[in-house]
Design an enzyme around this catalytic site. Sequence first.
Site, short mmCIF file in Angstrom:
data_model
loop_
_atom_site.label_atom_id
_atom_site.label_comp_id
_atom_site.label_asym_id
_atom_site.label_seq_id
_atom_site.Cartn_x
_atom_site.Cartn_y
_atom_site.Cartn_z
N SER A 70 -11.45 27.49 -31.71
CA SER A 70 -10.36 27.51 -30.73
C SER A 70 -8.99 27.47 -31.41
CB SER A 70 -10.49 26.30 -29.79
OG SER A 70 -11.74 26.31 -29.16
N1 SAM Z 1 -15.45 23.49 -30.86
C1 SAM Z 1 -15.60 24.65 -31.70
C2 SAM Z 1 -14.79 24.56 -32.95
O1 SAM Z 1 -14.08 23.56 -33.16
O2 SAM Z 1 -14.90 25.48 -33.76
C3 SAM Z 1 -15.35 25.93 -30.97
C4 SAM Z 1 -16.38 26.21 -29.97
S1 SAM Z 1 -16.64 27.88 -29.52
C5 SAM Z 1 -15.22 28.21 -28.57
C6 SAM Z 1 -17.97 27.59 -28.34
C7 SAM Z 1 -19.28 27.27 -28.97
O3 SAM Z 1 -20.18 26.87 -27.94
C8 SAM Z 1 -19.96 28.44 -29.67
O4 SAM Z 1 -20.23 28.12 -30.99
C9 SAM Z 1 -21.25 28.66 -28.87
O5 SAM Z 1 -22.33 29.11 -29.64
C10 SAM Z 1 -21.47 27.28 -28.30
N2 SAM Z 1 -22.35 27.21 -27.12
C11 SAM Z 1 -22.45 28.04 -26.06
N3 SAM Z 1 -23.36 27.59 -25.18
C12 SAM Z 1 -23.86 26.44 -25.70
C13 SAM Z 1 -24.84 25.49 -25.27
N4 SAM Z 1 -25.50 25.62 -24.11
N5 SAM Z 1 -25.09 24.43 -26.07
C14 SAM Z 1 -24.45 24.27 -27.25
N6 SAM Z 1 -23.52 25.13 -27.71
C15 SAM Z 1 -23.22 26.19 -26.94
#
Ligand code: SAM
Length: 232
Positions: A70
């Site tokens: 993000s």
């Molecule tokens: N917080 C992260 C960082 O600091 O880099 C950025 C997160 S990114 C915007 C969203 C993440 O959520 C992705 O890596 C994606 O694979 C994960 N994601 C999506 N659905 C998910 C789920 N049901 N459980 C766990 N992770 C999930």
Amino acid sequence: MKLPNTSDKWRFENERKKVVEYLWRIGIIKSEKVKKALLNVPREEFIPPHLREYAYVDEPLPIGYGQTISAIHMVAIMTEELDPESGHKVLEVGTGSGYQAAVLAEIVAKQDPSKKGHVYTIEKISELAEFAKKNLERASYSKYVTVIVGDGSLGYPEEAPYDRIIVTAGAPDVPKPLIEQLNDNGRLVIPVGNRFFQKLLVVEKKNGKIYKKWGIECLFVPLIGKYGWTEY
Ligand code: SAM
């Protein structure tokens, strides 16, 4: 992998200070604790090597597998809304690069380890969980952060209840298990909306009652899982 040399380190520190000072001046960063955490966590360690020079561009950056780290202002806004405190047990859904988890670990654990705060962070894509683990280790946060592979829309009941829960992927609604796993006096921050447009929702639990407050508009990659969206 090429590690930053001394002049890279100095340049990154300088750029970090500039962006944090700017976000403080325009009122995005509101508290000293969030400011200090963003100044302490080296974002460059959470960026794929070929994009490291853009570490302090305040935009989401690709981390592979169609996912993003993000933007810095979004991490600041979500952390301010979450209002984590030293000693808290935190659950993050959507580890991605591990950067947000490190920012939270700075506040709840690293500044005063005697209070035994901890961050549990759950990621659906195992390769990204590995990427995050390595990043957290290089940046000296692995002691305070546990990375789990799984569907975070189910929460992580093994360590519940949590004082704070943060979801960093966009959901159609607040997953029921996350509300159940929130401690009394706990707070949950989650982007809720459709796949292309969400609003930040802050959920608080007080004496077992749930209170909701809508915040800013935002755009996150989708939460894919039982209580999220189905795969494309
Ligand atoms: N917080 C992260 C960082 O600091 O880099 C950025 C997160 S990114 C915007 C969203 C993440 O959520 C992705 O890596 C994606 O694979 C994960 N994601 C999506 N659905 C998910 C789920 N049901 N459980 C766990 N992770 C999930």
